[in-house]
Scaffold this motif. Structure first.
Motif, PDB file in Angstrom:
ATOM      1  N   GLY A 184       0.789  -1.221   0.000  1.00 51.50           N
ATOM      2  CA  GLY A 184       0.000   0.000   0.000  1.00 51.50           C
ATOM      3  C   GLY A 184       0.822   1.271   0.000  1.00 51.50           C
ATOM      4  N   GLY A 185       2.158   1.128  -0.092  1.00 53.52           N
ATOM      5  CA  GLY A 185       3.034   2.297  -0.104  1.00 53.52           C
ATOM      6  C   GLY A 185       4.027   2.210  -1.246  1.00 53.52           C
ATOM      7  N   CYS A 186       5.066   3.054  -1.171  1.00 47.91           N
ATOM      8  CA  CYS A 186       6.074   3.096  -2.231  1.00 47.91           C
ATOM      9  C   CYS A 186       7.482   3.134  -1.647  1.00 47.91           C
ATOM     10  CB  CYS A 186       5.886   4.346  -3.103  1.00 47.91           C
ATOM     11  SG  CYS A 186       4.463   4.281  -4.199  1.00 47.91           S
ATOM     12  N   ASP A 187       8.407   2.557  -2.377  1.00 44.81           N
ATOM     13  CA  ASP A 187       9.833   2.745  -2.125  1.00 44.81           C
ATOM     14  C   ASP A 187      10.334   3.725  -3.175  1.00 44.81           C
ATOM     15  OD1 ASP A 187       9.872   0.890  -0.031  1.00 44.81           O
ATOM     16  OD2 ASP A 187      10.162  -0.778  -1.434  1.00 44.81           O
ATOM     17  N   VAL A 188      11.065   4.731  -2.728  1.00 39.64           N
ATOM     18  CA  VAL A 188      11.487   5.799  -3.630  1.00 39.64           C
ATOM     19  C   VAL A 188      13.008   5.926  -3.620  1.00 39.64           C
ATOM     20  CG1 VAL A 188      11.251   8.247  -4.226  1.00 39.64           C
ATOM     21  CG2 VAL A 188       9.345   7.033  -3.124  1.00 39.64           C
ATOM     22  N   ASN A 189      13.585   5.970  -4.809  1.00 39.40           N
ATOM     23  CA  ASN A 189      15.016   6.224  -4.964  1.00 39.40           C
ATOM     24  C   ASN A 189      15.176   7.471  -5.828  1.00 39.40           C
ATOM     25  OD1 ASN A 189      17.615   6.031  -6.638  1.00 39.40           O
ATOM     26  ND2 ASN A 189      17.992   4.562  -5.005  1.00 39.40           N
ATOM     27  N   ILE A 190      15.941   8.431  -5.339  1.00 36.23           N
ATOM     28  CA  ILE A 190      16.208   9.664  -6.087  1.00 36.23           C
ATOM     29  C   ILE A 190      17.711   9.853  -6.210  1.00 36.23           C
ATOM     30  CG2 ILE A 190      15.909  12.166  -6.176  1.00 36.23           C
ATOM     31  CD1 ILE A 190      13.381  11.927  -4.677  1.00 36.23           C
ATOM     32  N   GLU A 191      18.154  10.168  -7.412  1.00 37.11           N
ATOM     33  CA  GLU A 191      19.564  10.432  -7.659  1.00 37.11           C
ATOM     34  C   GLU A 191      19.715  11.772  -8.367  1.00 37.11           C
ATOM     35  OE1 GLU A 191      21.519   6.087  -8.444  1.00 37.11           O
ATOM     36  OE2 GLU A 191      20.336   6.945 -10.079  1.00 37.11           O
ATOM     37  N   PRO A 250       7.498   9.560   5.954  1.00 37.71           N
ATOM     38  CA  PRO A 250       8.497   8.797   5.211  1.00 37.71           C
ATOM     39  C   PRO A 250       9.582   8.241   6.119  1.00 37.71           C
ATOM     40  CG  PRO A 250       8.889  11.137   4.957  1.00 37.71           C
ATOM     41  CD  PRO A 250       7.598  11.010   5.709  1.00 37.71           C
ATOM     42  N   ILE A 251      10.128   7.105   5.716  1.00 31.33           N
ATOM     43  CA  ILE A 251      11.231   6.483   6.454  1.00 31.33           C
ATOM     44  C   ILE A 251      12.448   6.498   5.536  1.00 31.33           C
ATOM     45  CG2 ILE A 251      12.055   4.389   7.592  1.00 31.33           C
ATOM     46  CD1 ILE A 251       9.038   3.643   7.936  1.00 31.33           C
ATOM     47  N   VAL A 252      13.431   7.356   5.873  1.00 26.18           N
ATOM     48  CA  VAL A 252      14.616   7.525   5.036  1.00 26.18           C
ATOM     49  C   VAL A 252      15.677   6.517   5.455  1.00 26.18           C
ATOM     50  CG1 VAL A 252      16.432   9.115   4.290  1.00 26.18           C
ATOM     51  CG2 VAL A 252      14.104   9.973   4.703  1.00 26.18           C
ATOM     52  N   SER A 253      16.126   5.707   4.502  1.00 22.22           N
ATOM     53  CA  SER A 253      17.135   4.687   4.796  1.00 22.22           C
ATOM     54  C   SER A 253      18.533   5.086   4.347  1.00 22.22           C
ATOM     55  CB  SER A 253      16.750   3.359   4.119  1.00 22.22           C
ATOM     56  OG  SER A 253      16.588   3.538   2.725  1.00 22.22           O
ATOM     57  N   GLU A 254      18.612   6.001   3.386  1.00 23.69           N
ATOM     58  CA  GLU A 254      19.922   6.432   2.884  1.00 23.69           C
ATOM     59  C   GLU A 254      19.791   7.844   2.348  1.00 23.69           C
ATOM     60  OE1 GLU A 254      22.621   5.419  -0.995  1.00 23.69           O
ATOM     61  OE2 GLU A 254      21.846   3.696   0.131  1.00 23.69           O
ATOM     62  N   SER A 310      22.529  10.356  -3.837  1.00 25.34           N
ATOM     63  CA  SER A 310      21.213   9.711  -3.851  1.00 25.34           C
ATOM     64  C   SER A 310      20.548   9.753  -2.486  1.00 25.34           C
ATOM     65  CB  SER A 310      21.355   8.248  -4.308  1.00 25.34           C
ATOM     66  OG  SER A 310      22.140   7.519  -3.377  1.00 25.34           O
ATOM     67  N   MET A 311      19.249   9.498  -2.510  1.00 27.67           N
ATOM     68  CA  MET A 311      18.462   9.343  -1.297  1.00 27.67           C
ATOM     69  C   MET A 311      17.437   8.246  -1.535  1.00 27.67           C
ATOM     70  SD  MET A 311      16.231  12.062   1.009  1.00 27.67           S
ATOM     71  CE  MET A 311      15.045  12.469  -0.243  1.00 27.67           C
ATOM     72  N   GLU A 312      17.228   7.394  -0.519  1.00 27.61           N
ATOM     73  CA  GLU A 312      16.220   6.343  -0.596  1.00 27.61           C
ATOM     74  C   GLU A 312      15.298   6.450   0.604  1.00 27.61           C
ATOM     75  OE1 GLU A 312      17.974   2.490  -0.954  1.00 27.61           O
ATOM     76  OE2 GLU A 312      19.236   3.049  -2.676  1.00 27.61           O
ATOM     77  N   PHE A 313      14.003   6.285   0.355  1.00 27.71           N
ATOM     78  CA  PHE A 313      13.061   6.297   1.470  1.00 27.71           C
ATOM     79  C   PHE A 313      11.830   5.484   1.098  1.00 27.71           C
ATOM     80  CE2 PHE A 313      11.788   9.936  -1.107  1.00 27.71           C
ATOM     81  CZ  PHE A 313      10.401   9.925  -1.065  1.00 27.71           C
ATOM     82  N   SER A 314      11.104   5.098   2.122  1.00 31.94           N
ATOM     83  CA  SER A 314       9.828   4.419   1.910  1.00 31.94           C
ATOM     84  C   SER A 314       8.717   5.325   2.424  1.00 31.94           C
ATOM     85  CB  SER A 314       9.796   3.072   2.643  1.00 31.94           C
ATOM     86  OG  SER A 314       9.978   3.241   4.038  1.00 31.94           O
ATOM     87  N   ALA A 315       7.572   5.251   1.739  1.00 29.97           N
ATOM     88  CA  ALA A 315       6.453   6.129   2.063  1.00 29.97           C
ATOM     89  C   ALA A 315       5.171   5.303   2.145  1.00 29.97           C
ATOM     90  CB  ALA A 315       6.317   7.219   1.007  1.00 29.97           C
ATOM     91  N   PRO A 316       4.659   5.057   3.362  1.00 25.39           N
ATOM     92  CA  PRO A 316       3.408   4.303   3.510  1.00 25.39           C
ATOM     93  C   PRO A 316       2.225   5.055   2.892  1.00 25.39           C
ATOM     94  CG  PRO A 316       4.607   4.482   5.601  1.00 25.39           C
ATOM     95  CD  PRO A 316       5.237   5.435   4.653  1.00 25.39           C
TER      96      PRO A 316
END
Length: 312
Positions: free
Chosen positions: A188-195, A220-224, A253-259
């Motif tokens: 029901g959410g997304c994983d997002v990678n931005i570079e 959002p939950i930022v992992s990197e 880059s930045m990675e995060f998940s968004a419920p």
């Protein structure tokens, strides 16, 4: 998956100003009828003419980091503002750069001068001098001087003397690109990678902010993350901040998940930055007196910033 192109920044560095010097002297009359009419003509043509040192002539002032600059009695400001729209799946929808050189003279001795401009840009940037500037002098020698050389430039006023415009259809013109990849995670959410990647290696971008919209109530939950990030819950925005981006930190880059999100929730992205490096390869290299061509001490302030930069 959705891809985007955009821009960013890295570690803070002291801003650089170009200041050149040389002695010289000349006499300039006070605020004569000629000066008044010159300023009036500028206003009629839409130029923002402001009295006082370092008053910006543009419609939007760049949020530059506070700094101390020793300005000379002859001071020039080279300002560029950028408007960009990029499609989320790639493709440049709009790219427009507007540039303006303003001249500010604080002592009547230096009223009758010529400004030497070096143009090393090969991208087809369209240059236009003010109607009171000698166009043939500029075409033949790259010098900004009045049509009537015995007349002085206005005193204690920011006067626009040269402007330029550049439009592009190819993404290679971007100062920096951003790829954004949101993908559904099956929960029901997304994983997002931005570079981001700096596309023009000669640029140094400061105070870069990439504003990523979020769905209402999303945490959002930022992992990197290269640089820093801030979740502005009231604005439903995740802000990715990079103090400086240059050739030594040209990608990140930045990675995060968004419920409770869909890929469309993360657009449009809005990016902003400032730079002391001009986009156009234009540079004030010398200021000379009309009378004897002796060099005049001067200072130059350069700023390149985003007016509006978005990935839609």
């Amino acid at each position: 998956m959705v891809s985007n192109r955009y821009h960013g920044t890295r570690q803070q560095r002291a801003p650089s100003h170009v200041i050149n010097a040389g002695p010289g002297a000349m006499k300039l009359g006070g605020k004569s009828r000629d000066v008044d009419s010159f300023v009036d003509q500028l206003k009629e043509e839409g130029e923002n003419v402001v009295s006082g040192p370092l008053a910006a002539p543009g419609t939007k002032i760049a949020p530059i980091t506070p700094q101390i600059m020793n300005t000379e009695l002859v001071h020039l400001r080279q300002e560029e503002r950028l408007n960009v729209r990029v499609g989320r799946d790639g493709g440049l929808q709009n790219f427009e750069l507007h540039g303006l050189v303003t001249l500010h003279i604080s002592d009547e001795k230096w009223g009758r001068i010529r400004v030497q401009v070096e143009n090393r840009d090969t991208r087809g940037i369209q240059l236009q001098t003010h109607p009171n500037v000698d166009k043939e002098l500029f075409r033949a020698h790259g010098q900004i001087g009045l049509k009537v050389p015995t007349k002085p430039f206005p005193l204690n006023t920011d006067v626009g003397v040269l402007k330029w415009r550049f439009q592009a259809q190819d993404e290679t013109a971007l100062p920096i690109s951003i790829n954004c990849w949101p993908s559904e995670n099956g929960e029901g959410g997304c994983d997002v990678n931005i570079e981001y990647e700096l596309e023009q290696a000669d640029l140094e971008l400061n105070d870069v902010q990439i504003n990523i919209p979020l769905s209402i109530g999303c945490n959002p939950i930022v992992s990197e993350c290269d640089g820093q990030y801030t979740h502005e819950a009231r604005r439903n925005t995740l802000v990715w901040s990079l103090p400086v981006i240059d050739a030594s930190t040209k990608s990140g880059s930045m990675e995060f998940s968004a419920p409770s999100s869909t890929p469309a929730d993360f657009f449009p992205l809005h990016i902003s930055f400032t730079s002391k490096t001009p986009y156009a390869k234009l540079k004030v290299s010398e200021v000379l007196l009309v009378e004897d061509e002796s060099p005049v001490k001067y200072s130059v302030e350069t700023v390149f910033f985003t007016d509006n930069y978005e990935v839609v």
